[in-house]
Design a protein around this motif. Structure first.
Motif, PDB file in Angstrom:
ATOM      1  N   PRO A 231     -91.103  39.473 -15.390  1.00 39.48           N
ATOM      2  CA  PRO A 231     -91.240  38.136 -14.786  1.00 39.48           C
ATOM      3  C   PRO A 231     -89.923  37.437 -14.473  1.00 39.48           C
ATOM      4  O   PRO A 231     -89.867  36.590 -13.584  1.00 39.48           O
ATOM      5  N   ASP A 232     -88.850  37.767 -15.186  1.00 39.37           N
ATOM      6  CA  ASP A 232     -87.573  37.067 -15.007  1.00 39.37           C
ATOM      7  C   ASP A 232     -86.529  37.907 -14.287  1.00 39.37           C
ATOM      8  O   ASP A 232     -85.341  37.576 -14.296  1.00 39.37           O
ATOM      9  N   ASN A 233     -86.951  38.966 -13.625  1.00 38.69           N
ATOM     10  CA  ASN A 233     -85.991  39.846 -12.963  1.00 38.69           C
ATOM     11  C   ASN A 233     -85.320  39.147 -11.785  1.00 38.69           C
ATOM     12  O   ASN A 233     -85.962  38.427 -11.026  1.00 38.69           O
ATOM     13  N   ILE A 234     -84.021  39.367 -11.621  1.00 38.72           N
ATOM     14  CA  ILE A 234     -83.258  38.708 -10.558  1.00 38.72           C
ATOM     15  C   ILE A 234     -83.771  39.086  -9.173  1.00 38.72           C
ATOM     16  O   ILE A 234     -83.789  38.253  -8.250  1.00 38.72           O
ATOM     17  N   TYR A 235     -84.225  40.334  -9.011  1.00 43.08           N
ATOM     18  CA  TYR A 235     -84.693  40.756  -7.687  1.00 43.08           C
ATOM     19  C   TYR A 235     -86.016  40.076  -7.331  1.00 43.08           C
ATOM     20  O   TYR A 235     -86.277  39.803  -6.155  1.00 43.08           O
ATOM     21  N   LEU A 236     -86.827  39.782  -8.316  1.00 41.06           N
ATOM     22  CA  LEU A 236     -88.061  39.048  -8.070  1.00 41.06           C
ATOM     23  C   LEU A 236     -87.748  37.613  -7.638  1.00 41.06           C
ATOM     24  O   LEU A 236     -88.400  37.058  -6.744  1.00 41.06           O
ATOM     25  N   LYS A 237     -86.730  37.019  -8.253  1.00 36.52           N
ATOM     26  CA  LYS A 237     -86.324  35.671  -7.861  1.00 36.52           C
ATOM     27  C   LYS A 237     -85.795  35.659  -6.429  1.00 36.52           C
ATOM     28  O   LYS A 237     -86.073  34.735  -5.651  1.00 36.52           O
ATOM     29  N   ILE A 238     -85.025  36.690  -6.078  1.00 37.58           N
ATOM     30  CA  ILE A 238     -84.504  36.786  -4.707  1.00 37.58           C
ATOM     31  C   ILE A 238     -85.653  36.953  -3.723  1.00 37.58           C
ATOM     32  O   ILE A 238     -85.663  36.338  -2.649  1.00 37.58           O
ATOM     33  N   PHE A 239     -86.639  37.778  -4.080  1.00 37.45           N
ATOM     34  CA  PHE A 239     -87.817  37.963  -3.215  1.00 37.45           C
ATOM     35  C   PHE A 239     -88.508  36.625  -2.971  1.00 37.45           C
ATOM     36  O   PHE A 239     -88.857  36.297  -1.830  1.00 37.45           O
ATOM     37  N   ASP A 240     -88.727  35.868  -4.019  1.00 34.28           N
ATOM     38  CA  ASP A 240     -89.416  34.582  -3.888  1.00 34.28           C
ATOM     39  C   ASP A 240     -88.654  33.626  -2.973  1.00 34.28           C
ATOM     40  O   ASP A 240     -89.245  32.961  -2.110  1.00 34.28           O
ATOM     41  N   GLU A 241     -87.332  33.566  -3.150  1.00 33.69           N
ATOM     42  CA  GLU A 241     -86.533  32.642  -2.345  1.00 33.69           C
ATOM     43  C   GLU A 241     -86.435  33.103  -0.895  1.00 33.69           C
ATOM     44  O   GLU A 241     -86.443  32.277   0.031  1.00 33.69           O
ATOM     45  N   MET A 242     -86.346  34.414  -0.676  1.00 33.88           N
ATOM     46  CA  MET A 242     -86.313  34.931   0.698  1.00 33.88           C
ATOM     47  C   MET A 242     -87.641  34.663   1.394  1.00 33.88           C
ATOM     48  O   MET A 242     -87.680  34.293   2.573  1.00 33.88           O
ATOM     49  N   THR A 243     -88.739  34.856   0.677  1.00 33.11           N
ATOM     50  CA  THR A 243     -90.063  34.598   1.242  1.00 33.11           C
ATOM     51  C   THR A 243     -90.198  33.145   1.664  1.00 33.11           C
ATOM     52  O   THR A 243     -90.658  32.839   2.778  1.00 33.11           O
ATOM     53  N   ALA A 244     -89.783  32.231   0.788  1.00 30.21           N
ATOM     54  CA  ALA A 244     -89.892  30.800   1.084  1.00 30.21           C
ATOM     55  C   ALA A 244     -89.006  30.408   2.260  1.00 30.21           C
ATOM     56  O   ALA A 244     -89.439  29.679   3.174  1.00 30.21           O
ATOM     57  N   TYR A 245     -87.774  30.901   2.273  1.00 30.69           N
ATOM     58  CA  TYR A 245     -86.818  30.494   3.317  1.00 30.69           C
ATOM     59  C   TYR A 245     -87.210  31.052   4.689  1.00 30.69           C
ATOM     60  O   TYR A 245     -87.204  30.321   5.688  1.00 30.69           O
ATOM     61  N   LEU A 246     -87.556  32.336   4.747  1.00 31.36           N
ATOM     62  CA  LEU A 246     -87.871  32.958   6.036  1.00 31.36           C
ATOM     63  C   LEU A 246     -89.199  32.462   6.597  1.00 31.36           C
ATOM     64  O   LEU A 246     -89.377  32.387   7.818  1.00 31.36           O
ATOM     65  N   HIS A 247     -90.128  32.124   5.714  1.00 31.09           N
ATOM     66  CA  HIS A 247     -91.393  31.565   6.210  1.00 31.09           C
ATOM     67  C   HIS A 247     -91.172  30.158   6.768  1.00 31.09           C
ATOM     68  O   HIS A 247     -91.757  29.783   7.801  1.00 31.09           O
ATOM     69  N   LYS A 248     -90.303  29.415   6.119  1.00 29.68           N
ATOM     70  CA  LYS A 248     -90.015  28.060   6.592  1.00 29.68           C
ATOM     71  C   LYS A 248     -89.239  28.096   7.907  1.00 29.68           C
ATOM     72  O   LYS A 248     -89.516  27.314   8.829  1.00 29.68           O
ATOM     73  N   ARG A 249     -88.267  28.992   8.016  1.00 27.05           N
ATOM     74  CA  ARG A 249     -87.402  29.036   9.201  1.00 27.05           C
ATOM     75  C   ARG A 249     -88.029  29.755  10.387  1.00 27.05           C
ATOM     76  O   ARG A 249     -87.877  29.331  11.534  1.00 27.05           O
ATOM     77  N   LYS A 250     -88.730  30.877  10.100  1.00 26.43           N
ATOM     78  CA  LYS A 250     -89.219  31.703  11.206  1.00 26.43           C
ATOM     79  C   LYS A 250     -90.725  31.933  11.188  1.00 26.43           C
ATOM     80  O   LYS A 250     -91.276  32.554  12.092  1.00 26.43           O
ATOM     81  N   GLY A 251     -91.392  31.481  10.143  1.00 27.27           N
ATOM     82  CA  GLY A 251     -92.823  31.690  10.061  1.00 27.27           C
ATOM     83  C   GLY A 251     -93.227  33.124   9.783  1.00 27.27           C
ATOM     84  O   GLY A 251     -94.363  33.521  10.055  1.00 27.27           O
TER      85      GLY A 251
END
Length: 289
Positions: A231-251
Motif C-alpha cells: 500500500p505504501d510503495n513509491i511506484y503506486l504513489k507515482i501511479f496515483d499522481e500521474m493518473t490524477a494529473y493526466l486525467h485533469k490535463r488531457k482527460g
C-alpha cells in the motif's frame, strides 16, 4: 569475480574464444543475479561494451565487457535441484532471478494476476495474437506451427505494443529518481514538473490513453490488489499522481501497461528487461491458445 574479456562480434569466433570459460553471463548496464550458497543474490554491475577494431582477426569490432562468471551447467543444476527439494517452484525462481528475493504469498498471487491480465487484448484483436494464428496456419510442418506462431507474435511487439510496458517501466523509475533528488517536493509536484513538458511537446506518455478505447478494465482490479500487498510503495504513489494529473490535463486514463509496469516495479523487478519478459510470458498463453 570480475574479469576483463575480449569477445568477438562474429558468433563463431565468439564461441571459440569463450570456449575456455564456463557459461559466462554477459549484460550491459544490468545487475546480474547469481546463485550462491544462500540462494540468489544481486551481483555487481557490468560496464557497457566498447567497439574496438581488430584487424588481426579480420573482424570489424570486438566487445570489451566486464562479466561475472557463473557456475558450470552441472553445478548449476545441482543447486537448482536443491532449491526444488527445498520446496521452491518456477514462480519463486522468477522472483529470485528477477528481483533477488523470495516472494511472499501476496506477491506471488499479484504477479500471477498481472500476467493473467496480459494473456489477450482488450476490445480488439492485437498483432501479437493475430499474427501467430496467421503464421501457424501457413506453416507447412505441423510440428513447428505453434513455435513459429509464437515467435512471430513476439516479433510483432514494438514500442506501442507490448514494448510500451517497458517504456512505462522506465518512466516510473525516472520520476522516482526525481522524487529522491527533490525530497522537499511532493510526489504530485514532481509528476507535474515531469509530465507538463511532455504534454507541451506532444510527446507520448506511455501507459496512458489508448487509440481503441477510453477505459481499460484491466487497470482497476490489478491496482486494487497491489494496494493490499504494497500500500505504501513509491511506484503506486507515482501511479496515483500521474493518473490524477493526466486525467485533469488531457482527460486520459491509465491502460494495462501503466498498471502492469507499476506492479512489476512494486514487486522488486527493477530491471527493464523483466518488464517485457513478464508481459511476453503472459501473452504467449494467448498466442498458443
Amino acid at each position: 569475480g570480475q574479469y576483463k574479456v575480449k569477445m568477438a562480434v562474429d558468433p563463431k569466433t565468439m564461441h571459440d574464444e569463450m570456449d575456455d570459460w564456463e557459461n559466462p553471463c554477459l549484460r550491459g548496464r544490468e545487475p546480474i543475479h547469481v546463485l550462491g550458497k544462500d540462494g540468489f543474490r544481486p551481483s555487481s554491475f557490468v560496464d557497457d561494451y566498447e567497439l574496438v577494431p581488430d584487424p588481426e582477426r579480420g573482424l570489424s569490432a570486438v566487445h570489451y565487457v566486464n562479466w561475472v562468471r557463473t557456475t558450470s551447467g552441472e553445478q548449476n543444476w545441482r543447486e537448482l535441484e536443491e532449491l526444488y527439494l527445498e520446496g521452491n517452484d518456477w514462480l519463486d525462481a522468477v522472483f529470485m532471478y528477477g528481483a533477488g528475493i523470495k516472494p511472499s504469498q501476496g506477491e506471488r498471487g499479484l504477479l500471477l494476476k498481472m500476467m493473467m491480465l496480459g494473456i489477450g487484448g482488450v476490445g480488439f484483436y492485437p498483432p501479437s495474437l493475430g499474427m501467430p494464428r496467421t503464421i501457424a496456419c501457413i506453416t507447412k510442418n505441423e510440428c513447428f506451427a505453434v513455435c513459429n506462431g509464437i515467435a512471430c507474435g513476439i516479433i510483432s511487439s514494438g514500442t506501442h505494443h507490448t514494448g510500451a510496458c517497458q517504456h512505462s517501466h522506465k518512466q516510473y523509475q525516472d520520476i522516482r529518481e526525481l522524487c529522491e533528488a527533490s525530497p522537499d517536493k511532493t510526489v504530485a509536484e514532481v509528476v507535474a514538473e515531469w509530465a507538463e513538458p511532455k504534454l507541451q511537446k506532444r510527446e507520448t506518455v506511455f501507459g496512458f490513453g489508448h487509440p481503441a478505447f477510453k477505459y481499460d478494465s484491466r487497470v482497476t482490479p490489478l491496482i486494487n490488489d497491489l494496494r493490499k500487498v504494497h500500500p505504501d510503495n513509491i511506484y503506486l504513489k507515482i501511479f496515483d499522481e500521474m493518473t490524477a494529473y493526466l486525467h485533469k490535463r488531457k482527460g486520459i486514463l491509465p491502460n494495462g501497461d501503466a498498471s502492469a509496469s507499476c506492479t512489476i516495479l512494486a514487486l522488486g523487478f527493477e530491471r527493464s528487461g523483466f518488464a517485457i519478459y513478464l508481459q511476453v510470458i503472459g501473452r504467449t498463453l494467448g498466442m498458443t491458445a
